[in-house]
Write a protein that holds these residues in place. Structure first.
Motif, PDB file in Angstrom:
ATOM      1  N   UNK A 379       0.820  -1.214   0.000  1.00  0.00           N
ATOM      2  CA  UNK A 379       0.000   0.000   0.000  1.00  0.00           C
ATOM      3  C   UNK A 379       0.849   1.257   0.000  1.00  0.00           C
ATOM      4  N   UNK A 380       2.068   1.183   0.564  1.00  0.00           N
ATOM      5  CA  UNK A 380       2.947   2.368   0.570  1.00  0.00           C
ATOM      6  C   UNK A 380       4.301   1.946  -0.018  1.00  0.00           C
ATOM      7  N   UNK A 381       4.375   1.754  -1.328  1.00  0.00           N
ATOM      8  CA  UNK A 381       5.599   1.200  -1.919  1.00  0.00           C
ATOM      9  C   UNK A 381       6.815   2.099  -1.708  1.00  0.00           C
ATOM     10  N   UNK A 382       6.590   3.387  -1.540  1.00  0.00           N
ATOM     11  CA  UNK A 382       7.740   4.291  -1.405  1.00  0.00           C
ATOM     12  C   UNK A 382       8.145   4.510   0.051  1.00  0.00           C
ATOM     13  N   UNK A 383       7.682   3.666   0.958  1.00  0.00           N
ATOM     14  CA  UNK A 383       7.951   3.869   2.395  1.00  0.00           C
ATOM     15  C   UNK A 383       9.453   3.922   2.668  1.00  0.00           C
ATOM     16  N   UNK A 384       9.880   4.901   3.444  1.00  0.00           N
ATOM     17  CA  UNK A 384      11.307   4.988   3.822  1.00  0.00           C
ATOM     18  C   UNK A 384      11.418   5.639   5.198  1.00  0.00           C
ATOM     19  N   UNK A 385      12.618   5.473   5.788  1.00  0.00           N
ATOM     20  CA  UNK A 385      12.857   6.086   7.096  1.00  0.00           C
ATOM     21  C   UNK A 385      12.859   7.604   6.957  1.00  0.00           C
ATOM     22  N   UNK A 386      12.293   8.282   7.963  1.00  0.00           N
ATOM     23  CA  UNK A 386      12.285   9.744   7.929  1.00  0.00           C
ATOM     24  C   UNK A 386      13.481  10.316   8.701  1.00  0.00           C
ATOM     25  N   UNK A 387      14.233   9.429   9.358  1.00  0.00           N
ATOM     26  CA  UNK A 387      15.432   9.859  10.100  1.00  0.00           C
ATOM     27  C   UNK A 387      16.555   8.885   9.744  1.00  0.00           C
ATOM     28  N   UNK A 388      17.823   9.270   9.941  1.00  0.00           N
ATOM     29  CA  UNK A 388      18.904   8.307   9.683  1.00  0.00           C
ATOM     30  C   UNK A 388      18.755   7.077  10.574  1.00  0.00           C
ATOM     31  N   UNK A 389      19.162   5.932  10.035  1.00  0.00           N
ATOM     32  CA  UNK A 389      19.031   4.656  10.753  1.00  0.00           C
ATOM     33  C   UNK A 389      19.605   4.726  12.176  1.00  0.00           C
ATOM     34  N   UNK A 390      20.765   5.395  12.321  1.00  0.00           N
ATOM     35  CA  UNK A 390      21.425   5.450  13.642  1.00  0.00           C
ATOM     36  C   UNK A 390      20.597   6.244  14.646  1.00  0.00           C
ATOM     37  N   UNK A 391      19.635   7.026  14.159  1.00  0.00           N
ATOM     38  CA  UNK A 391      18.854   7.849  15.090  1.00  0.00           C
ATOM     39  C   UNK A 391      17.523   7.223  15.496  1.00  0.00           C
ATOM     40  N   UNK A 392      17.249   6.013  15.013  1.00  0.00           N
ATOM     41  CA  UNK A 392      15.991   5.353  15.413  1.00  0.00           C
ATOM     42  C   UNK A 392      16.140   4.920  16.875  1.00  0.00           C
ATOM     43  N   UNK A 393      15.291   5.445  17.782  1.00  0.00           N
ATOM     44  CA  UNK A 393      15.520   5.197  19.215  1.00  0.00           C
ATOM     45  C   UNK A 393      15.024   3.830  19.696  1.00  0.00           C
ATOM     46  N   UNK A 394      15.863   3.138  20.455  1.00  0.00           N
ATOM     47  CA  UNK A 394      15.470   1.848  21.030  1.00  0.00           C
ATOM     48  C   UNK A 394      14.822   2.078  22.399  1.00  0.00           C
ATOM     49  N   UNK A 395      14.022   1.084  22.833  1.00  0.00           N
ATOM     50  CA  UNK A 395      13.407   1.164  24.165  1.00  0.00           C
ATOM     51  C   UNK A 395      14.404   0.646  25.186  1.00  0.00           C
ATOM     52  N   UNK A 396      15.367   1.451  25.531  1.00  0.00           N
ATOM     53  CA  UNK A 396      16.406   0.976  26.451  1.00  0.00           C
ATOM     54  C   UNK A 396      15.878   0.762  27.871  1.00  0.00           C
ATOM     55  N   UNK A 397      14.700   1.350  28.158  1.00  0.00           N
ATOM     56  CA  UNK A 397      14.170   1.255  29.516  1.00  0.00           C
ATOM     57  C   UNK A 397      13.372  -0.034  29.734  1.00  0.00           C
ATOM     58  N   UNK A 398      13.246  -0.851  28.676  1.00  0.00           N
ATOM     59  CA  UNK A 398      12.388  -2.020  28.782  1.00  0.00           C
ATOM     60  C   UNK A 398      13.179  -3.327  28.811  1.00  0.00           C
ATOM     61  N   UNK A 399      12.623  -4.343  29.475  1.00  0.00           N
ATOM     62  CA  UNK A 399      13.280  -5.652  29.496  1.00  0.00           C
ATOM     63  C   UNK A 399      13.030  -6.409  28.190  1.00  0.00           C
ATOM     64  N   UNK A 400      12.107  -5.896  27.372  1.00  0.00           N
ATOM     65  CA  UNK A 400      11.845  -6.532  26.071  1.00  0.00           C
ATOM     66  C   UNK A 400      12.316  -5.578  24.978  1.00  0.00           C
ATOM     67  N   UNK A 401      13.104  -6.129  24.035  1.00  0.00           N
ATOM     68  CA  UNK A 401      13.699  -5.285  23.005  1.00  0.00           C
ATOM     69  C   UNK A 401      12.615  -4.703  22.084  1.00  0.00           C
ATOM     70  N   UNK A 402      12.761  -3.423  21.752  1.00  0.00           N
ATOM     71  CA  UNK A 402      11.799  -2.792  20.853  1.00  0.00           C
ATOM     72  C   UNK A 402      12.260  -1.400  20.471  1.00  0.00           C
ATOM     73  N   UNK A 403      11.418  -0.728  19.670  1.00  0.00           N
ATOM     74  CA  UNK A 403      11.733   0.645  19.261  1.00  0.00           C
ATOM     75  C   UNK A 403      10.762   1.587  19.959  1.00  0.00           C
ATOM     76  N   UNK A 404      11.289   2.736  20.377  1.00  0.00           N
ATOM     77  CA  UNK A 404      10.428   3.703  21.043  1.00  0.00           C
ATOM     78  C   UNK A 404       9.567   4.428  20.004  1.00  0.00           C
ATOM     79  N   UNK A 405      10.178   4.604  18.830  1.00  0.00           N
ATOM     80  CA  UNK A 405       9.517   5.376  17.771  1.00  0.00           C
ATOM     81  C   UNK A 405      10.119   4.930  16.440  1.00  0.00           C
TER      82      UNK A 405
END
Ligand code: HEM
Length: 410
Positions: A379-405
């Motif tokens: 549905x969104x073939x042109x989907x891309x990151x809006x920020x550089x890959x290194x800036x994608x924030x991880x959920x460091x505060x959680x015991x389960x790995x994930x992304x904050x945003x």
């Protein structure tokens, strides 16, 4: 208060645990070194200063998870407790399926599993597709950039679990807060206790309502099946089971949706393969599950007798963390394990655990991920990151790995 650290514990000289992930695609770097030098090693828990075993080899992790002499009892003295809940509180409430041993585990698992057969889950496919389409339409209407965690990854499994259990989707904010609290590393104990009591009262009301007026939903099915002579599980145990499904049913899948989308965006060659051949979508799902192995130390155990593992004796009462992320990055089983390669045989990963406690919800998770990974890029073939890959924030505060945003645009 817990802090993730890669440092040695001053008092024991063993590495501190949990260890931090430095990048969303890899487990903590220390795992590879330990696997090479000391695959059955001791670590010190930052939560309580206790020393437990950490396993980093695939074959050891599977052996321990399949061993009936290993108990999942979170209230046992040596269990590697990673959540900041006092042991007295854990001992004062019934344990959920995850933390029961046979024979209680066997009864509860039999009570639950008919709700998660492949056939049952397939029956939910059309509705999950509809939910996904609605979410993507809303994203397209909003326009980029948009946060996929908030707008897609969290709402899809939340709505699916609410519909499965027959509970109002409007209540999801309460569940999200509850779950974030119990899997957070830094939550204070009073806050956890208050949330637990609120949740227990909420579930009590749900059970009352379904007992009076059963519907065609998982909770009603459980209550009805429990009247059969083979079951007769206490009402409190059913409440804990429902609570475990609520807590385990949305945040984990949400994290896998956003991480999986990130892996596909960061590896356009792999994304192209999925788009060319739909049959590869299921492989992409398992490869993403392997690569991220998000609930890493969910598979903790305590030995009920002395157990020898590859020449090392784990004594009765000692705790063991059978690290799924370390096992799933064992290069003797998965060559070049840091590479996202959807053509590899990834389905033998242990991201859903192994043995009698293997994840009950895995068919549901696979179905949801497959739908999202294909529909989103159709549905969104042109989907891309809006920020550089290194800036994608991880959920460091959680015991389960994930992304904050996960900010994306198109
Ligand atoms: C990406 C998503 C998920 C991951 C990575 C995951 C992972 C796991 C793992 C590793 C275990 C085994 C724990 C152990 O051996 O001690 C487990 C157990 C379990 N999971 Fe999941 N899970 C996910 C989603 C779900 C969902 C959506 C549900 C239900 C709606 C669910 C329900 C359960 C239950 C009830 C158990 C306990 C099974 C038992 O003890 O017999 N999980 N999960």
């Amino acid at each position: 208060m817990t802090e993730t650290a890669d440092v040695e514990s001053a008092s024991t000289g063993h590495p501190a645990f949990p260890m931090a992930r430095k990048c969303p695609f890899s487990p903590p770097e220390e795992y590879a070194r330990l696997r090479e030098t000391e695959p059955i090693s001791k670590v010190t828990l930052t939560q309580n200063g206790r020393t437990v075993w950490l396993l980093t080899k695939y074959e050891h992790v599977r052996a321990v998870l399949a061993d009936p002499r290993m108990s999942a009892d979170i209230t046992a003295d040596g269990y590697p407790l990673m959540i900041p809940v006092p042991i007295e509180i854990l001992r004062s409430v019934p344990r959920a399926l995850f933390h029961l041993d046979p024979p209680q585990h066997t009864v509860q698992r039999r009570l639950l599993m008919p709700e998660f057969t492949v056939r049952r889950v397939e029956a939910m496919r059309a509705r999950t597709q509809e939910i996904t389409d609605e979410r993507i339409s809303a994203i397209l209407e909003h326009g980029g950039p948009v946060d996929l965690v908030a707008e897609l990854a969290l709402p899809i499994p939340s709505q699916a679990i609410c519909e499965l259990l027959g509970i109002p989707f409007e209540d999801r904010h309460f569940f999200h807060e509850y779950t974030a609290g119990i899997i957070g590393k830094n939550t204070d104990q009073d806050a956890i206790l208050a949330r637990e009591m609120e949740m227990a009262a909420y579930i009590d009301r749900l059970l009352d309502a379904r007992e009076k007026e059963p519907g065609d939903d998982l909770i009603s099915h459980l209550l009805m099946r429990n009247r059969e002579p083979a079951f007769g599980v206490e009402r409190g145990d059913i409440g804990i089971l429902v609570r475990a499904l609520i807590a385990g049913g949305h945040e984990t899948t949400a994290n896998m949706i956003s991480l999986g989308v990130l892996a596909l965006l960061a590896n356009p060659d792999q994304l192209a393969l999925v788009r060319e051949d739909r049959a590869l979508a299921a492989r992409a799902v398992d490869e993403a599950l392997r690569l991220f192995s998000i609930s890493d130390f969910g598979t903790s155990r305590v030995a009920t007798e002395d157990i020898e593992l590859d020449g090392i004796v784990i004594r009765k009462g000692e705790g063991v963390i059978a690290s799924m992320a370390a096992a799933d990055h064992d290069p003797s089983v998965f060559a070049d394990p840091g590479r996202f390669d959807i053509r590899r045989e990834a389905a033998k990963h242990v991201a859903f655990g192994h043995g009698i406690h293997q994840c009950s919800g895995q068919s549901l998770v696979r179905m949801e991920l497959e739908i999202v990974f294909t529909t989103l890029f159709d549905r969104i073939p042109g989907l891309r990151l809006a920020v550089p890959l290194e800036e994608v924030p991880m959920k460091t505060e959680s015991l389960i790995h994930g992304l904050r945003e996960l900010m994306v645009t198109w």
